[in-house]
Each structure stands twice: as C-alpha cells, then as structure tokens.
Write an enzyme that holds these catalytic residues in place. Structure first.
Site, PDB file in Angstrom:
ATOM      1  N   ASP A 186       9.298  -0.654 -10.574  1.00  0.00           N
ATOM      2  CA  ASP A 186       8.345  -1.372 -10.800  1.00  0.00           C
ATOM      3  C   ASP A 186       8.546  -2.865 -11.190  1.00  0.00           C
ATOM      4  O   ASP A 186       9.477  -3.155 -11.762  1.00  0.00           O
ATOM      5  CB  ASP A 186       7.135  -0.582 -11.644  1.00  0.00           C
ATOM      6  CG  ASP A 186       5.804  -1.262 -11.519  1.00  0.00           C
ATOM      7  OD1 ASP A 186       5.332  -1.785 -10.567  1.00  0.00           O
ATOM      8  OD2 ASP A 186       5.100  -0.887 -12.570  1.00  0.00           O
TER       9      ASP A 186
ATOM     10  N   GLY B  70       6.588  -7.649  -7.834  1.00  0.00           N
ATOM     11  CA  GLY B  70       5.684  -8.914  -7.798  1.00  0.00           C
ATOM     12  C   GLY B  70       5.913  -9.644  -9.095  1.00  0.00           C
ATOM     13  O   GLY B  70       5.754 -10.876  -8.834  1.00  0.00           O
TER      14      GLY B  70
ATOM     15  N   HIS C  57       9.855  -7.845  -3.458  1.00  0.00           N
ATOM     16  CA  HIS C  57      10.038  -6.519  -2.763  1.00  0.00           C
ATOM     17  C   HIS C  57      11.587  -6.581  -2.142  1.00  0.00           C
ATOM     18  O   HIS C  57      12.463  -5.892  -1.952  1.00  0.00           O
ATOM     19  CB  HIS C  57       8.989  -6.288  -1.743  1.00  0.00           C
ATOM     20  CG  HIS C  57       7.754  -5.901  -2.326  1.00  0.00           C
ATOM     21  ND1 HIS C  57       7.720  -5.151  -3.357  1.00  0.00           N
ATOM     22  CD2 HIS C  57       6.441  -6.351  -2.094  1.00  0.00           C
ATOM     23  CE1 HIS C  57       6.454  -5.094  -3.917  1.00  0.00           C
ATOM     24  NE2 HIS C  57       5.543  -5.740  -3.027  1.00  0.00           N
TER      25      HIS C  57
ATOM     26  N   THR D  40       0.115   6.635  -2.778  1.00  0.00           N
ATOM     27  CA  THR D  40      -0.945   6.818  -1.845  1.00  0.00           C
ATOM     28  C   THR D  40      -2.168   5.847  -2.175  1.00  0.00           C
ATOM     29  O   THR D  40      -2.991   5.443  -1.509  1.00  0.00           O
ATOM     30  CB  THR D  40      -1.433   8.156  -2.022  1.00  0.00           C
ATOM     31  OG1 THR D  40      -1.499   8.585  -3.363  1.00  0.00           O
ATOM     32  CG2 THR D  40      -0.665   9.057  -1.457  1.00  0.00           C
TER      33      THR D  40
ATOM     34  N   LEU E 188      25.243  12.780  -2.142  1.00  0.00           N
ATOM     35  CA  LEU E 188      23.893  12.455  -2.962  1.00  0.00           C
ATOM     36  C   LEU E 188      22.638  12.431  -1.780  1.00  0.00           C
ATOM     37  O   LEU E 188      22.876  12.112  -0.880  1.00  0.00           O
ATOM     38  CB  LEU E 188      23.978  11.086  -3.331  1.00  0.00           C
ATOM     39  CG  LEU E 188      22.647  10.201  -3.718  1.00  0.00           C
ATOM     40  CD1 LEU E 188      22.404  10.922  -5.312  1.00  0.00           C
ATOM     41  CD2 LEU E 188      22.864   8.745  -3.925  1.00  0.00           C
TER      42      LEU E 188
ATOM     43  N   ARG F 200      11.182   4.176 -15.629  1.00  0.00           N
ATOM     44  CA  ARG F 200      10.175   3.481 -15.135  1.00  0.00           C
ATOM     45  C   ARG F 200      10.494   1.783 -15.586  1.00  0.00           C
ATOM     46  O   ARG F 200      10.648   1.920 -16.664  1.00  0.00           O
ATOM     47  CB  ARG F 200       8.603   3.831 -15.613  1.00  0.00           C
ATOM     48  CG  ARG F 200       7.855   2.638 -14.775  1.00  0.00           C
ATOM     49  CD  ARG F 200       6.260   3.166 -14.770  1.00  0.00           C
ATOM     50  NE  ARG F 200       5.513   2.154 -14.017  1.00  0.00           N
ATOM     51  CZ  ARG F 200       4.185   2.567 -13.364  1.00  0.00           C
ATOM     52  NH1 ARG F 200       3.844   3.454 -13.681  1.00  0.00           N
ATOM     53  NH2 ARG F 200       3.690   1.563 -12.657  1.00  0.00           N
TER      54      ARG F 200
ATOM     55  N   ARG G 128       3.128   4.366 -17.571  1.00  0.00           N
ATOM     56  CA  ARG G 128       2.316   5.502 -16.965  1.00  0.00           C
ATOM     57  C   ARG G 128       3.199   6.093 -15.802  1.00  0.00           C
ATOM     58  O   ARG G 128       4.162   5.538 -15.293  1.00  0.00           O
ATOM     59  CB  ARG G 128       1.043   4.889 -16.851  1.00  0.00           C
ATOM     60  CG  ARG G 128       1.207   3.836 -15.940  1.00  0.00           C
ATOM     61  CD  ARG G 128      -0.363   3.166 -15.394  1.00  0.00           C
ATOM     62  NE  ARG G 128       0.020   1.599 -14.580  1.00  0.00           N
ATOM     63  CZ  ARG G 128      -0.467   0.517 -15.253  1.00  0.00           C
ATOM     64  NH1 ARG G 128      -0.460   0.616 -16.543  1.00  0.00           N
ATOM     65  NH2 ARG G 128      -0.064  -0.386 -14.563  1.00  0.00           N
TER      66      ARG G 128
HETATM   67  C1  IPE Z   1       3.691   2.818  -9.081  1.00  0.00           C
HETATM   68  O1  IPE Z   1       3.871   1.227  -9.132  1.00  0.00           O
HETATM   69  C2  IPE Z   1       4.120   2.863  -7.313  1.00  0.00           C
HETATM   70  C3  IPE Z   1       5.328   2.508  -7.130  1.00  0.00           C
HETATM   71  C4  IPE Z   1       6.368   2.033  -7.875  1.00  0.00           C
HETATM   72  C5  IPE Z   1       5.666   2.875  -5.669  1.00  0.00           C
HETATM   73  P1  IPE Z   1       2.258   0.619  -9.169  1.00  0.00           P
HETATM   74  O2  IPE Z   1       2.688  -0.936  -9.578  1.00  0.00           O
HETATM   75  O3  IPE Z   1       1.702   0.843  -7.751  1.00  0.00           O
HETATM   76  O4  IPE Z   1       1.590   1.280 -10.158  1.00  0.00           O
HETATM   77  P2  IPE Z   1       0.281   0.797 -10.923  1.00  0.00           P
HETATM   78  O5  IPE Z   1      -0.655   0.271 -10.052  1.00  0.00           O
HETATM   79  O6  IPE Z   1       0.793  -0.569 -11.883  1.00  0.00           O
HETATM   80  O7  IPE Z   1      -0.104   1.837 -11.837  1.00  0.00           O
HETATM   81  C1  IPE Z   2       6.822  -2.252  -7.267  1.00  0.00           C
HETATM   82  O1  IPE Z   2       6.542  -3.433  -7.550  1.00  0.00           O
HETATM   83  C2  IPE Z   2       6.746  -1.941  -5.846  1.00  0.00           C
HETATM   84  C3  IPE Z   2       5.603  -1.053  -5.308  1.00  0.00           C
HETATM   85  C4  IPE Z   2       4.489  -0.854  -6.136  1.00  0.00           C
HETATM   86  C5  IPE Z   2       5.605  -0.777  -3.995  1.00  0.00           C
HETATM   87  P1  IPE Z   2       5.102  -3.974  -7.802  1.00  0.00           P
HETATM   88  O2  IPE Z   2       4.769  -4.589  -6.263  1.00  0.00           O
HETATM   89  O3  IPE Z   2       4.465  -3.025  -8.356  1.00  0.00           O
HETATM   90  O4  IPE Z   2       5.300  -5.174  -8.968  1.00  0.00           O
HETATM   91  P2  IPE Z   2       4.275  -5.491  -9.970  1.00  0.00           P
HETATM   92  O5  IPE Z   2       3.995  -4.386 -10.639  1.00  0.00           O
HETATM   93  O6  IPE Z   2       3.154  -6.142  -9.203  1.00  0.00           O
HETATM   94  O7  IPE Z   2       4.985  -6.591 -10.774  1.00  0.00           O
HETATM   95 MG    MG Z   3       3.412  -2.557 -10.048  1.00  0.00          MG
END
Ligand code: IPE
Ligand code: IPE
Ligand code: MG
Length: 263
Positions: free
Chosen positions: A37, A40, A54, A83, A148, A205, A211
C-alpha cells in the site's frame, strides 16, 4: 550494504542468511503475505500521477521477490488488486491491469533462472483477457519450478473467496458427495484459493494503514502482523529484514502456552 549482497550466488546466499542472523531456519517465515500500500501517496509526494507510484511499486515487487528467494522463503503472497479496487478511476484500473504484463516481460528470464513459480489467486475470469493471458502463460511456464512461490492476489477479495467456497461446498452437499456433518475447518480451508499453500506466518502492510482491506480473513487467523509507515515504493530489503527480525521475536502461542510458561 544489504543491496550489494542480495542476488549473489547460492554460496554467498548462505552467508547472507548468517549475516542477517537468520541461521535458524525454523525462524524464517515460510509464507509472507504483503498488503502493498501507498503507491498513490508516494507519487503525490513527488507531484507525479498515481500511476507513477504503481510503476515504482512494481520495481519493489521485483526487489522483494529476489530478496525472499535469497532468504529461502517458500511463499510470497502479494496483494496487487482487490475486488474493491474496481471503484478507482478507469485510467488507474487500466494501468494496474497492464502491470502483470510489464512485470513479467522484464522479470521472466530471472524468474526462470531462480526457479520461481508464479501463481495467482482471485477472480481471474473478471480480469481483461490480455491480463488473464499473460498470467496464464506465466503460471504455465513456471508450473514445474520448485523454488519460491510468487503468489499474486489479483482481483482478490477474501469475502468473495469465502462466498465462492461456500457455494462450492453446497453444490457438493446437494450432489451427495459431501456430508454436512463431516464439514470442519479443514473442509473450508481446502475450498479456498490458498488450499495448496501454508497459512501466512507473517503479514506486512505498508503505508501506515492498519487494516486488512478484505485480505485473507480466514488464512490470517494466527498470522503475526507487522505494520510500517514506509510507502510500498520505498520498501526495500532492509525493511523486509526489519519485519523478519520483529517476527523472530514474537511468541506464537496459538491459544496455548509454551514450555517455559507452564508452571
Ligand atoms: C488494499 O489497499 C489493496 C491492495 C493493496 C491491492 P487499498 O489501498 O485498496 O485499501 P484501502 O482502500 O485503503 O482499505
Ligand atoms: C497500493 O497503493 C496499490 C493498490 C491498491 C493497487 P495505493 O494505490 O492504494 O496507494 P495509496 O493508498 O492511494 O497511497
Ligand atoms: Mg491504498
């Protein structure tokens, strides 16, 4: 320092484990699952579009897969697309759906060289055909690799997985192939997408969120959790070692007591 010693020969890998105080194989998690995570936010901090985060995150996947392989970890499960992530703007979803191809194109020779097996879990049928094709090809090509297991959770949601398992079980019951009284925890485990994998020992995480976001709810029942504020594109070998060292200090009781705790 770590960077220089990862990705070296088998002989050197041994000494890497020793250097990292990982000589006791029992303490190396067999299965690490990561909620990757913060891509973004990484991009936003640099005034870049989210997709740049990404792209950078994909490089981290490569780095961490190498590192996990060097450490002798058996399974690395990476949450790549949930999902719920379909709720994002189409342009971002499209970019994410193209990432497996980009990743596999550049990493496949090394995957083969390292004897890594690529797998995926999630509702594959709902992915764009091109994404399905590259994933299928990678899984097929690596199916006999015994190193792996690099398991991508792609269009994965734990609740959807459990619903599917329940339906499959119901079908077997209605056909008379399964007796309701014989259903136990192992039945459920066997109907999940992870049926062939050990449960994760360690869940990581990144990005400071604390979460699960619908990730492996059943499988994580006794997993050790480790959270870091580090954003996924900034995650590296050192951060992984930090998590593993923290894991090694945990006392996994599974509801019971350990020898020295019983008086
Ligand atoms: C969880 O991250 C899903 C992935 C890492 C692929 P999100 O960024 O989608 O989760 P929320 O929306 O913060 O809970
Ligand atoms: C995790 O990074 C990648 C995916 C969920 C696909 P995010 O895209 O959720 O990045 P933030 O949480 O917005 O920083
Ligand atoms: Mg995220």
């Amino acid at each position: 320092m770590l960077k220089n010693i990862f990705g070296k020969s088998k002989k050197e890998k041994k000494s890497l484990k020793e250097q990292q105080n990982l000589s006791n194989n029992d303490l190396i998690p067999s299965h690490i699952a990561i909620i990757m995570d913060g891509n973004g936010r990484w991009a936003k901090k640099r005034a870049l579009p989210r997709v740049a985060g990404h792209h950078e995150g994909m490089k981290t996947v490569r780095k961490i897969a190498r590192c996990a392989d060097d450490l002798g970890i058996k399974v690395l499960t990476l949450y790549a697309f949930s999902t719920e992530n379909w709720k994002r703007p189409k342009s971002e979803v499209d970019y994410l759906m193209g990432l497996p191809e980009k990743f596999l194109k550049s990493f496949m020779p090394e995957i083969m060289e390292r004897n890594i097996r690529v797998q995926m879990m999630g509702e594959k049928e709902a992915l764009p055909t091109s994404t399905q094709t590259v994933l299928n090809e990678a899984m097929e090509r690596t199916k006999n690799n015994s190193g792996l297991i690099l398991n991508f959770a792609m269009n994965y949601g734990s609740r959807a997985e459990i619903v599917r398992a329940m339906k499959d079980i119901m079908v077997e019951v209605s056909k008379g192939n399964l007796n309701v009284d014989s259903i136990d925890e192992s039945t459920i485990t066997n109907y999940l997408m992870t049926s062939q994998l050990p449960e994760p020992d360690l869940l990581i995480r990144t990005s400071g969120e604390v979460r699960l976001s619908n990730f492996m709810l059943w499988q994580l029942a006794y997993t050790e959790f480790w959270f870091t504020d580090t954003l996924w594109p900034d995650f590296n070998e050192e951060t992984l070692m930090e998590a593993i060292h923290a894991f090694q200090k945990r006392n996994r009781r599974y509801g019971g007591l350990k020898g020295e705790e019983i008086n």
